[in-house]
Design a protein around this motif. Sequence first.
Motif, PDB file in Angstrom:
ATOM      1  N   VAL A 132       0.850  -1.177   0.000  1.00 39.70           N
ATOM      2  CA  VAL A 132       0.000   0.000   0.000  1.00 39.70           C
ATOM      3  C   VAL A 132       0.895   1.238   0.000  1.00 39.70           C
ATOM      4  O   VAL A 132       1.842   1.338   0.792  1.00 39.70           O
ATOM      5  CB  VAL A 132      -0.922   0.018   1.231  1.00 39.70           C
ATOM      6  N   CYS A 133       0.584   2.172  -0.876  1.00 40.15           N
ATOM      7  CA  CYS A 133       1.407   3.369  -1.035  1.00 40.15           C
ATOM      8  C   CYS A 133       0.549   4.619  -0.965  1.00 40.15           C
ATOM      9  O   CYS A 133      -0.113   4.989  -1.949  1.00 40.15           O
ATOM     10  CB  CYS A 133       2.144   3.337  -2.375  1.00 40.15           C
ATOM     11  N   GLU A 151       4.051  -4.859  -6.618  1.00 41.11           N
ATOM     12  CA  GLU A 151       2.954  -4.029  -7.122  1.00 41.11           C
ATOM     13  C   GLU A 151       2.546  -2.991  -6.095  1.00 41.11           C
ATOM     14  O   GLU A 151       2.453  -3.283  -4.894  1.00 41.11           O
ATOM     15  CB  GLU A 151       1.757  -4.909  -7.477  1.00 41.11           C
ATOM     16  N   MET A 152       2.287  -1.777  -6.554  1.00 40.14           N
ATOM     17  CA  MET A 152       1.906  -0.686  -5.663  1.00 40.14           C
ATOM     18  C   MET A 152       0.408  -0.427  -5.734  1.00 40.14           C
ATOM     19  O   MET A 152      -0.152  -0.297  -6.821  1.00 40.14           O
ATOM     20  CB  MET A 152       2.687   0.573  -6.027  1.00 40.14           C
ATOM     21  N   VAL A 153      -0.209  -0.366  -4.571  1.00 43.23           N
ATOM     22  CA  VAL A 153      -1.637  -0.080  -4.452  1.00 43.23           C
ATOM     23  C   VAL A 153      -1.769   1.325  -3.874  1.00 43.23           C
ATOM     24  O   VAL A 153      -1.437   1.567  -2.711  1.00 43.23           O
ATOM     25  CB  VAL A 153      -2.338  -1.096  -3.541  1.00 43.23           C
ATOM     26  N   THR A 154      -2.224   2.249  -4.675  1.00 42.09           N
ATOM     27  CA  THR A 154      -2.275   3.657  -4.262  1.00 42.09           C
ATOM     28  C   THR A 154      -3.511   3.938  -3.416  1.00 42.09           C
ATOM     29  O   THR A 154      -4.623   3.523  -3.763  1.00 42.09           O
ATOM     30  CB  THR A 154      -2.292   4.573  -5.495  1.00 42.09           C
ATOM     31  N   VAL A 155      -3.293   4.645  -2.297  1.00 43.66           N
ATOM     32  CA  VAL A 155      -4.407   5.154  -1.488  1.00 43.66           C
ATOM     33  C   VAL A 155      -4.150   6.635  -1.249  1.00 43.66           C
ATOM     34  O   VAL A 155      -3.002   7.086  -1.260  1.00 43.66           O
ATOM     35  CB  VAL A 155      -4.545   4.408  -0.144  1.00 43.66           C
ATOM     36  N   PRO A 156      -5.198   7.420  -1.028  1.00 43.06           N
ATOM     37  CA  PRO A 156      -4.997   8.863  -0.814  1.00 43.06           C
ATOM     38  C   PRO A 156      -4.280   9.156   0.497  1.00 43.06           C
ATOM     39  O   PRO A 156      -4.510   8.495   1.515  1.00 43.06           O
ATOM     40  CB  PRO A 156      -6.422   9.425  -0.784  1.00 43.06           C
ATOM     41  N   MET A 157      -3.400  10.156   0.461  1.00 45.08           N
ATOM     42  CA  MET A 157      -2.756  10.666   1.675  1.00 45.08           C
ATOM     43  C   MET A 157      -3.480  11.937   2.084  1.00 45.08           C
ATOM     44  O   MET A 157      -3.484  12.934   1.352  1.00 45.08           O
ATOM     45  CB  MET A 157      -1.280  10.958   1.415  1.00 45.08           C
ATOM     46  N   ALA A 370      15.485  23.452 -12.397  1.00 45.70           N
ATOM     47  CA  ALA A 370      15.188  22.020 -12.396  1.00 45.70           C
ATOM     48  C   ALA A 370      14.219  21.696 -11.262  1.00 45.70           C
ATOM     49  O   ALA A 370      14.430  22.098 -10.116  1.00 45.70           O
ATOM     50  CB  ALA A 370      16.461  21.213 -12.245  1.00 45.70           C
ATOM     51  N   MET A 371      13.156  20.973 -11.594  1.00 44.39           N
ATOM     52  CA  MET A 371      12.172  20.511 -10.608  1.00 44.39           C
ATOM     53  C   MET A 371      12.093  19.000 -10.677  1.00 44.39           C
ATOM     54  O   MET A 371      12.407  18.393 -11.703  1.00 44.39           O
ATOM     55  CB  MET A 371      10.781  21.091 -10.922  1.00 44.39           C
ATOM     56  N   THR A 372      11.661  18.375  -9.600  1.00 43.11           N
ATOM     57  CA  THR A 372      11.352  16.950  -9.642  1.00 43.11           C
ATOM     58  C   THR A 372      10.267  16.724 -10.695  1.00 43.11           C
ATOM     59  O   THR A 372       9.324  17.518 -10.787  1.00 43.11           O
ATOM     60  CB  THR A 372      10.851  16.462  -8.275  1.00 43.11           C
ATOM     61  N   PRO A 373      10.356  15.659 -11.498  1.00 48.93           N
ATOM     62  CA  PRO A 373       9.339  15.447 -12.532  1.00 48.93           C
ATOM     63  C   PRO A 373       7.929  15.442 -11.964  1.00 48.93           C
ATOM     64  O   PRO A 373       7.689  14.940 -10.856  1.00 48.93           O
ATOM     65  CB  PRO A 373       9.713  14.075 -13.100  1.00 48.93           C
ATOM     66  N   ALA A 374       7.004  16.008 -12.711  1.00 47.48           N
ATOM     67  CA  ALA A 374       5.593  15.946 -12.316  1.00 47.48           C
ATOM     68  C   ALA A 374       5.191  14.479 -12.191  1.00 47.48           C
ATOM     69  O   ALA A 374       5.560  13.647 -13.008  1.00 47.48           O
ATOM     70  CB  ALA A 374       4.730  16.647 -13.354  1.00 47.48           C
ATOM     71  N   GLY A 375       4.453  14.169 -11.135  1.00 48.52           N
ATOM     72  CA  GLY A 375       4.027  12.789 -10.919  1.00 48.52           C
ATOM     73  C   GLY A 375       4.989  11.967 -10.095  1.00 48.52           C
ATOM     74  O   GLY A 375       4.686  10.826  -9.750  1.00 48.52           O
ATOM     75  N   ALA A 376       6.163  12.515  -9.755  1.00 45.53           N
ATOM     76  CA  ALA A 376       7.157  11.747  -9.016  1.00 45.53           C
ATOM     77  C   ALA A 376       6.653  11.283  -7.655  1.00 45.53           C
ATOM     78  O   ALA A 376       7.113  10.273  -7.127  1.00 45.53           O
ATOM     79  CB  ALA A 376       8.426  12.573  -8.841  1.00 45.53           C
ATOM     80  N   ALA A 377       5.701  11.996  -7.080  1.00 49.53           N
ATOM     81  CA  ALA A 377       5.192  11.656  -5.753  1.00 49.53           C
ATOM     82  C   ALA A 377       4.090  10.605  -5.798  1.00 49.53           C
ATOM     83  O   ALA A 377       3.416  10.370  -4.792  1.00 49.53           O
ATOM     84  CB  ALA A 377       4.676  12.917  -5.058  1.00 49.53           C
ATOM     85  N   PHE A 378       3.927   9.957  -6.968  1.00 50.63           N
ATOM     86  CA  PHE A 378       2.914   8.912  -7.136  1.00 50.63           C
ATOM     87  C   PHE A 378       3.574   7.631  -7.626  1.00 50.63           C
ATOM     88  O   PHE A 378       4.589   7.674  -8.333  1.00 50.63           O
ATOM     89  CB  PHE A 378       1.842   9.356  -8.140  1.00 50.63           C
ATOM     90  N   PRO A 379       3.024   6.467  -7.252  1.00 53.03           N
ATOM     91  CA  PRO A 379       3.558   5.206  -7.761  1.00 53.03           C
ATOM     92  C   PRO A 379       3.675   5.213  -9.276  1.00 53.03           C
ATOM     93  O   PRO A 379       2.789   5.722  -9.975  1.00 53.03           O
ATOM     94  CB  PRO A 379       2.535   4.174  -7.276  1.00 53.03           C
TER      95      PRO A 379
END
Length: 422
Positions: A132-133, A151-157, A370-379
């Motif tokens: 769970v991520c 496998e990553m299972v996404t849940v809202p933070m 330079a920024m962290t790529p968009a979406g990097a904070a998601f599985p």
Amino acid sequence: MSFDDLSRDQIQALFDEQTAAYRALQERGLKLDLTRGKPSPEQLDLSNELLSLPGADFKDASGTDTRNYGGLTGLLELREIFAPIMRVPTSQVVAGDNASLAMMHDNLVFALFHGVPDSEQPWGVEESVKFVCPAPGYDRHFALLEEYGIEMVTVPMNADGPDVDAVREAVKDPAVKGMWLVPTYSNPTGAVISEAVAAELAALETAAPDFRIFWDNAYAVHHLTDQQTKTPDILGLCVASGHPNRPVIFASTSKITFAGAGVSFLGSSPDNIAWYLSHLGKRTIGPDKVNQLRHARYLGSTEGVHALMERHRAILAPKFETVVTILRDRLAEYGIADWTEPAGGYFVSLDVLDGTASRVVELTREAGVAMTPAGAAFPYGEDPRDRNIRIAPSFPSPDDLATAIDVLATSVLIAAAEQYLA
């Protein structure tokens, strides 16, 4: 005045104005970096005394020569300093080398090859293994899972921790063996897990009897305000709920002393610690005890850690205020972005209009930021709404940071105008 209240001509005028400002920024030839949460040189300088320690007296409190082999659990005097911060008994804390990420990696790999206490067989021979991520979350956690095909299972933070209902549903699957969690000042949102949410996670009934919570308490003492948030006692909560082996707690001095030459820590149940050491002993004869000794002498006590972090706060807090002030001044009136105002940690999380985060990051890069790529904070690096951007304010100088956030705000406005005009 939000974008929704503007006419097409007004949005076009704003787009033209911001594009002109953007071109002027491009002409400055900027080379700025907001990608990672690295301590600044000024923060690293706070611990320069470490470079003269331990000196000629290289024996620990028990008289052990720290230059030699052995001591798999790490120095007792250093574990005593960090055990109260981790909220784990000293006897259930292991002090390691410089990176808690390495300890996380080892726990994961040892579980895949050998299983953990409570396992019927190694995780690696299971038909599938899932974690769970909570997201937005820490990209390096996700990268570890992806590296080993988990496998990553996404849940809202949420602001008070992961969505417990979503976690409860996920753990009905026996393939779900664990979850990641940064409980205090979460990366990147700054969320702080509440005592109630922590208690629910501790008490969850899971289909997998060997379910683990990888509790990465990286920012336990990294406060930005007078309010010093206390992390829930996840180990005590799990013991009380009948799941003593569930939490595996990680911490380090990476953003306390030297980021590349600190000390990492692991805390858990007696069974989990014995299991970890039994496998760790095949990989190493012992940690860098000389480095542990110099940290113990420099920090001195748990109170010494907090005193040092106050000096970090004096450097960091104004930078976070700069980020929030510029975002508020440049974007608030348009209703096209939201951002966190964290009470601690190392990041600000920015949400822009759906579908524009990737474009914003592209624009900032082309202007020299330079920024962290968009979406990097998601599985898997996939933000389903393409809206989240992580800001790391710690490393740049105050002036460079202000310039970088100005570039970011300009890019947000351009991307939003492009979308409206399209």
